[in-house]
Design an enzyme around this catalytic site. Structure first.
Site, PDB file in Angstrom:
ATOM      1  N   GLU A   1      28.061  38.509  46.116  1.00 26.31           N
ATOM      2  CA  GLU A   1      29.356  38.063  45.665  1.00 26.31           C
ATOM      3  C   GLU A   1      30.086  37.726  43.816  1.00 26.31           C
ATOM      4  OE1 GLU A   1      30.571  35.787  49.557  1.00 26.31           O
ATOM      5  OE2 GLU A   1      31.024  35.138  47.582  1.00 26.31           O
TER       6      GLU A   1
ATOM      7  N   HIS B   1      41.342  32.332  50.950  1.00 24.12           N
ATOM      8  CA  HIS B   1      40.045  32.417  50.872  1.00 24.12           C
ATOM      9  C   HIS B   1      39.791  33.630  51.868  1.00 24.12           C
ATOM     10  CE1 HIS B   1      39.718  30.545  46.947  1.00 24.12           C
ATOM     11  NE2 HIS B   1      40.038  29.873  48.161  1.00 24.12           N
TER      12      HIS B   1
ATOM     13  N   LYS C   1      25.592  26.269  44.744  1.00 21.86           N
ATOM     14  CA  LYS C   1      25.745  27.405  43.903  1.00 21.86           C
ATOM     15  C   LYS C   1      24.740  26.714  42.343  1.00 21.86           C
ATOM     16  CE  LYS C   1      30.180  28.373  44.481  1.00 21.86           C
ATOM     17  NZ  LYS C   1      30.263  27.569  46.023  1.00 21.86           N
TER      18      LYS C   1
ATOM     19  N   ARG D   1      23.232  37.408  54.732  1.00 19.84           N
ATOM     20  CA  ARG D   1      23.453  37.461  56.410  1.00 19.84           C
ATOM     21  C   ARG D   1      24.004  38.824  56.098  1.00 19.84           C
ATOM     22  NH1 ARG D   1      27.768  34.209  54.444  1.00 19.84           N
ATOM     23  NH2 ARG D   1      29.629  35.730  54.858  1.00 19.84           N
TER      24      ARG D   1
HETATM   25  C1  MV4 Z   1      36.176  31.536  40.341  1.00 16.57           C
HETATM   26  C2  MV4 Z   1      37.510  32.322  40.048  1.00 16.57           C
HETATM   27  C3  MV4 Z   1      37.992  31.892  38.622  1.00 16.57           C
HETATM   28  N1  MV4 Z   1      36.797  31.767  37.859  1.00 16.57           N
HETATM   29  N2  MV4 Z   1      35.564  31.124  39.929  1.00 16.57           N
HETATM   30  C4  MV4 Z   1      37.205  31.459  45.076  1.00 16.57           C
HETATM   31  C5  MV4 Z   1      36.592  30.947  46.445  1.00 16.57           C
HETATM   32  C6  MV4 Z   1      35.120  30.969  45.651  1.00 16.57           C
HETATM   33  N3  MV4 Z   1      33.574  31.780  46.151  1.00 16.57           N
HETATM   34  C7  MV4 Z   1      34.801  31.742  43.969  1.00 16.57           C
HETATM   35  N4  MV4 Z   1      36.584  31.217  43.824  1.00 16.57           N
HETATM   36  C8  MV4 Z   1      36.780  31.707  42.706  1.00 16.57           C
HETATM   37  N5  MV4 Z   1      35.365  31.211  41.866  1.00 16.57           N
HETATM   38  C9  MV4 Z   1      36.092  31.638  37.934  1.00 16.57           C
HETATM   39  N6  MV4 Z   1      34.941  31.402  36.988  1.00 16.57           N
HETATM   40  C10 MV4 Z   1      38.409  32.338  41.119  1.00 16.57           C
HETATM   41  C11 MV4 Z   1      38.192  32.411  42.017  1.00 16.57           C
HETATM   42  C12 MV4 Z   1      39.355  32.549  42.989  1.00 16.57           C
HETATM   43  C13 MV4 Z   1      38.489  33.358  44.053  1.00 16.57           C
HETATM   44  C14 MV4 Z   1      37.058  34.077  44.120  1.00 16.57           C
HETATM   45  C15 MV4 Z   1      37.575  35.547  44.672  1.00 16.57           C
HETATM   46  C16 MV4 Z   1      38.221  36.142  45.393  1.00 16.57           C
HETATM   47  C17 MV4 Z   1      39.707  35.194  45.545  1.00 16.57           C
HETATM   48  C18 MV4 Z   1      39.517  33.713  45.157  1.00 16.57           C
HETATM   49  C19 MV4 Z   1      41.006  33.420  45.270  1.00 16.57           C
HETATM   50  C20 MV4 Z   1      40.953  31.943  44.706  1.00 16.57           C
HETATM   51  C21 MV4 Z   1      40.419  32.300  43.620  1.00 16.57           C
END
Ligand code: MV4
Length: 646
Positions: A274, A234, A116, A296
């Site tokens: 994403e 997730h 990341k 992918r």
């Molecule tokens: C975040 C966020 C809030 N702020 N980043 C969750 C999985 C990972 N790929 C990134 N995620 C998140 N990153 C910041 N700076 C909240 C989440 C997050 C989330 C993001 C997308 C879809 C579902 C989620 C569920 C909980 C938290």
């Protein structure tokens, strides 16, 4: 174009890739584990190669064995699907070294997006917006705490090697930072063998919107966005395209950012960028930030195919075989709206626990796309992802596509495993979701209502009673009909942990009165379907190897009970032969002290107008006889006791 490709995957995605290969005149080689010898993807392929044991590490993750299978069968390229080896740069290098084509991006493109922190730095350089925060080398706790302060609370700590929310901690204020950092690093070290983290501004009310990109190694186009905000822990549940509330201006900005991301790493093939979007102020062109790139083809690619008319697997095969991009950005446009619902074998009321079972009955709806890798009779095994199918609908508007999904799910029939079908249906009827208010917290907020297990009503139970007696099909009703009196029959059947009893009177051919649990319903089978108390109901009744189901919007499973099994099972376990139902003891054939063998006839009970023979469940000696001929007994009454065995 290739003559022959190997698909290094299983299930629905292997079948999906093979469908396009066939369409393009390309032959397919399947690979399979011991658990998948009879699987749909093997049956669908032109050739299949056994690659090892059921555990993924012994088969679908064995890159060396898979490359050997490709060489042995003369396949020129390998399609990895998703999961397994699809984002493994070492595998891509091994495929290249074997003189084969990997249908996907280069090893270097995959590596650039693997961590990341490095990915964020690269994206920032390429002009892709990233979440404000710190993603440098310095991992000193004091320094990171200063960074958090500078970013402004709340902040999110993320593992640089993370995914699926592992090693992620939200911190509300400075005093919680130290503990959260230590625990995030500990989790990351255990899960990924890498404890490095980055710190980000916490985005309130996050929405997950991703851009489908497609590259030829130099240039890229985007195929618009998908909204995957409807998630639980997730795990995506329902995805859609386009994103509700998206403006043309923001779509253009996100699409261009996706293309810059792909071109910055020389991306080839199908990929997804994403973004996290702040949903608290509506969708704005400056309100999206890069999160990660999935290198992918994704599970949810069909919604993009639906709205663009592009076959993404066709594009993958064409570009991997050396063609340039099949079309220019201005040739791509959105038509209508699409949804995808993921049908899983899982026990929703038990906290979405993955389930297993043999699919005794399986019907997918007409009028929707169903991507699946299982057939009736197949097992959902504990070895692999328990997804049964993806149901995809496409309509002219979001409202219509959502209604189509509700209908499609109502006509989806699965018996042999519990599924999340009722949960998916509840989501399609959720007011906020229907209004386009999608955010990642929606499911958790309304979980109580959404995850409620529907209970079969007495009309539904009446249909089960008819089915238990075999009266749900046309001819039998006629055969049992007498002109001079209504015929009475009794059904005993199971629903969850209960034993249900019903009386069925045949009033006319295909016309019954069913009495159970104090309720009485008139049930008619006519040409159109079932009519209960005069009203036509959209129910289907199916008897299968594992019992019977009433499909009436939801799936209601019932067990067929042979009253004799109840007695035999009780006798076998406890040594006590009980009356399986209330009735009259007609005869007792044994007396105390008598030796009996398993299967010997012990007594006859007349109940529900039939005579039931009660037999010994095991060898033994009769200890007591508690009932005699002529006794009226209650259900569960002990009739005969066999001696305890030492
Ligand atoms: C975040 C966020 C809030 N702020 N980043 C969750 C999985 C990972 N790929 C990134 N995620 C998140 N990153 C910041 N700076 C909240 C989440 C997050 C989330 C993001 C997308 C879809 C579902 C989620 C569920 C909980 C938290």
């Amino acid at each position: 174009m290739f003559d022959k490709i190997l698909i290094a995957n299983r299930g629905e995605i292997a079948c999906r890739v093979m469908a396009t290969a066939r369409k393009l005149g390309v032959r397919s080689v399947a690979v399979f584990s011991d658990a998948d010898a009879g699987a749909a993807h093997v049956a669908m392929a032109d050739e299949a190669v056994h690659i090892g044991g059921p555990a993924p590490a012994d088969s679908y993750l064995r890159g060396d064995v898979i490359i050997r299978a490709a060489l042995d069968t003369g396949a020129q390229a390998i399609h990895p699907g998703y999961g397994f080896l699809s984002e493994n740069p070492g595998f891509v290098e091994a495929v290249d070294a074997a003189g084969l084509v990997f249908i996907g991006p280069s090893a270097s493109a995959i590596r650039k997006m693997g961590l990341k922190d490095a990915a964020k730095a690269l994206m920032e350089e390429a002009g892709v917006p990233v979440v404000p925060g710190y993603h440098g080398e310095n991992q000193d706790p004091g320094f990171l705490a200063e960074q958090a302060e500078a970013i402004g609370y709340p902040v999110l700590i993320k593992a640089v090697a993370g995914g699926g929310g592992k090693g992620m901690r939200k911190v509300e204020a400075a005093k919680g930072f130290g503990d959260a950092l230590a625990s995030a690093m500990g989790e990351a070290r255990t899960a990924f063998g890498n404890d490095a983290v980055l710190i980000e501004k916490y985005i309130q009310q996050p929405r997950h919107i991703e851009v489908q990109v497609f590259g030829d190694g130099t240039h890229a186009v985007h195929l618009f966005e998908r909204d995957c905000s409807l998630q639980r822990r997730h795990q995506k549940v329902i995805e859609e395209a386009p994103a509700p509330g998206m403006t043309e201006e923001m779509r253009a900005a996100m699409g261009e950012a996706g293309v810059r991301a792909a071109e910055a790493i020389g991306y080839s093939g199908a990929g997804t960028v994403e973004f996290i979007v702040d949903g608290s102020h509506g969708l704005r062109p400056d309100g999206f930030w890069f999160m990660e790139m999935n290198t992918r083809l994704q599970v949810e690619h069909p919604v993009t195919e639906a709205i663009t008319g592009v076959d993404l697997v066709e594009w993958q095969l064409r570009v991997a075989s050396g063609e340039s991009l099949p079309c220019a950005q201005e040739d791509l446009s959105i038509t209508g709206h699409a949804f995808e619902a993921r049908l899983y074998a899982e026990d929703v009321p038990k906290g979405f626990l993955p389930a297993t079972g043999t699919l005794a009955h399986l019907v997918f709806p007409d009028g929707a796309r169903s991507d699946t890798g299982v057939r009736p009779g197949d097992a959902i095994s504990p070895w692999y992802d328990p997804m049964i199918a993806k149901i995809i609908t496409h309509g002219p508007t979001r409202g219509i596509a959502l209604k189509q999904m509700e209908q499609a799910l109502s006509h989806t029939e699965v018996a042999g495993s519990v599924t999340n079908l009722a949960f998916l249906r509840a989501l399609t009827r959720h007011q906020g979701f229907a209004a386009g208010e999608v955010d990642t917290g929606l499911i958790d907020r309304d979980l109580d209502v959404l995850a409620k297990d529907p209970v079969a009503c007495s009309r539904c139970r009446s249909l089960a009673a008819l089915c238990a007696l075999g009266l749900h099909e046309g001819q039998d009703a006629l055969a049992g009909f007498t002109l001079w009196e209504p015929l009475h029959q009794y059904a005993v059947f199971g629903y969850r942990d209960e034993v249900l009893q019903a009386m069925v009177e045949t009033l006319a051919p295909g016309h019954f009165r069913v009495t159970l649990e104090g309720a009485a319903h008139e049930v008619c089978r006519d040409l159109v379907g079932w009519r209960i108390d005069g009203a036509l109901v959209p129910a289907r009744v199916v008897r299968h190897a594992a019992g019977l189901h009433v499909f009436w919007g939801n799936a209601y499973g019932f067990d067929i009970i042979d009253p004799l099994d109840v007695a035999a099972a009780a006798g076998a376990v406890a040594g006590v032969i009980e009356a399986p139902m209330p009735g009259l003891v007609k005869a007792v054939f044994v007396e105390a002290g008598q030796r009996v063998a398993a299967g010997d006839r012990l007594a006859v009970l007349e109940a529900m107008k039939m005579e039931h023979t009660l037999s010994a469940g095991r060898d033994g000696v009769v200890a007591e006889v508690l009932a005699g001929a002529g006794d009226q007994v209650e259900a569960g009454a002990a009739l005969i006791v066999l001696e305890e065995e030492e």
